[in-house]
Design an enzyme around this catalytic site. Structure first.
Site, PDB file in Angstrom:
ATOM      1  N   ARG A 257     -29.645 -15.618 -29.143  1.00  0.00           N
ATOM      2  CA  ARG A 257     -30.304 -15.060 -27.946  1.00  0.00           C
ATOM      3  C   ARG A 257     -31.108 -13.789 -28.229  1.00  0.00           C
ATOM      4  NH1 ARG A 257     -29.559 -19.260 -27.414  1.00  0.00           N
ATOM      5  NH2 ARG A 257     -28.089 -20.415 -26.148  1.00  0.00           N
TER       6      ARG A 257
ATOM      7  N   SER B 162     -27.095 -16.635 -17.431  1.00  0.00           N
ATOM      8  CA  SER B 162     -25.831 -16.110 -17.951  1.00  0.00           C
ATOM      9  C   SER B 162     -25.911 -14.598 -18.114  1.00  0.00           C
ATOM     10  CB  SER B 162     -25.530 -16.715 -19.320  1.00  0.00           C
ATOM     11  OG  SER B 162     -25.382 -18.099 -19.178  1.00  0.00           O
TER      12      SER B 162
ATOM     13  N   GLU C  73     -26.362 -10.311 -21.875  1.00  0.00           N
ATOM     14  CA  GLU C  73     -27.517 -10.980 -22.488  1.00  0.00           C
ATOM     15  C   GLU C  73     -28.806 -10.415 -21.879  1.00  0.00           C
ATOM     16  OE1 GLU C  73     -27.363 -15.372 -22.491  1.00  0.00           O
ATOM     17  OE2 GLU C  73     -29.467 -15.369 -21.848  1.00  0.00           O
TER      18      GLU C  73
END
Ligand SMILES: Cc1cc2nc3c(=O)[nH]c(=O)nc-3n(C[C@H](O)[C@H](O)[C@H](O)COP(=O)(O)OP(=O)(O)OC[C@H]3O[C@@H](n4cnc5c(N)ncnc54)[C@H](O)[C@@H]3O)c2cc1C
Length: 294
Positions: A169, A218, A288
């Site tokens: 990510r 998320s 994230e």
């Protein structure tokens, strides 16, 4: 001179529907406009902040000082078959859904992981967007990106995949600079099942994710060996709410805006979740999301 706006509420440009105003706001449609905006910002010593689809960002309630460049109108995509490969070139602000359509036209595997992935192409490169299902290949941007074009110090530079330093990510090799285009390559090996699988994956997202409420995907990356959503759910935090920010009842790794949530509510909820999971499970959670204007 160029046609920027002032005091533009960024909540209208983020999927969480949260965020104060951009001091200056501009949406270039081509490279000359982008260059002009950068020169103007430098001349006036304004910080530049990039925004794509705004689907992975939390913007401060105070907004963002300086110039926010939103890349959504910097869009366009083309593809061609070459030496048994499909080669796609997409401008930074092209929605990922259009990238998916190109792969789907040829019934190629990358369409699967792109199913339901929101935001723009450049945001996908920056975040190395992807899915966790290990049975699906490819499942991250780093597997399909070939090269990226970056505007750096007034010049367009092309970087190859190996230069982009992709990790889970994240990617950073394109910095400093602004991503303007990306190239994708995939072998032209038709798989007729792809269309049905894309439909199923879209259906699964509708069932599992709180898509009916503003969210930014998320919240936490998965710690090695764990699923963040499972940890949060096991701590009994589903439905936990601070102000109008709430941990989704449907998926515990999503924070949803159930009304007029503020960024400060969301930050407090993130902190509470991290503290609770650390205390009850002994695991540290790391967000994230990208925070803008803090
Ligand atoms: C419902 C939902 C589901 C999601 N599911 C997933 C998922 O399954 N997998 C996944 O990985 N993510 C998922 N996400 C998160 C998000 O969609 C991805 O991270 C996406 O790639 C972000 O793209 P964006 O265009 O919205 O980026 P933004 O949020 O606009 O920006 C992300 C970062 O990229 C920078 N940036 C944007 N454009 C440029 C540019 N041209 N040059 C340089 N920097 C730039 C921004 O400054 C920021 O730092 C989901 C989000 C939502 C809302």
């Amino acid at each position: 001179m160029f046609d920027f706006q002032e005091n533009v509420p960024l909540k209208n440009y983020t999927s969480l529907k949260i965020g104060g105003p951009a001091e200056f706001f501009y949406q270039p449609t081509n490279i000359e406009q982008l260059k002009t905006a950068i020169v103007w910002a430098k001349l006036h010593s304004h910080k530049i902040t990039l925004l794509g689809g705004g689907t992975n960002t939390l913007v401060s309630d105070e907004g963002v000082k300086g110039l926010v460049i939103c890349m959504r109108k910097f869009a366009g995509i083309e593809s061609k078959l070459e030496n048994e490969n499909l080669r796609i070139t997409a401008l930074a602000g092209t929605p990922k859904s259009l990238l998916l359509k190109e792969f789907l036209k040829y019934k190629l595997a990358p369409a699967e992981f792109l199913a339901g992935l929101p935001g723009d192409v450049a945001g996908g490169v920056v975040m190395n967007a992807g899915i966790g299902e290990v049975t699906i290949r490819p499942r991250e941007f780093c597997e399909i990106v070939d090269w990226v074009e970056v505007l750096r110090d007034g010049q367009l530079v092309v970087l190859q995949k190996k230069d982009l330093e992709f990790t889970y990510r994240k990617s950073k090799g394109w910095q400093p600079g602004i991503i303007t285009r990306a190239g994708f390559t995939w072998p032209n090996l038709e798989d007729v099942q792809v269309v049905e699988r894309v439909k199923n994956l879209n259906r699964a997202r509708l069932t599992k994710q709180p898509l009916e409420l503003p969210n930014a995907g998320s919240v936490f990356i998965n710690p090695p060996g764990y699923k963040s959503g499972k940890l949060i759910e096991e701590c009994g935090l589903k439905g936990y709410r601070i102000g109008d920010a709430m941990i989704s009842e449907k998926h515990a790794n999503f924070i949803v805006n159930v009304g007029h949530a503020k960024a400060t509510d969301v930050l407090q909820l993130i902190k509470h979740t991290q503290d609770t999971v650390l205390e009850m499970k002994g695991v540290s959670l790391h967000p994230e999301w990208i925070l803008l204007g803090f």
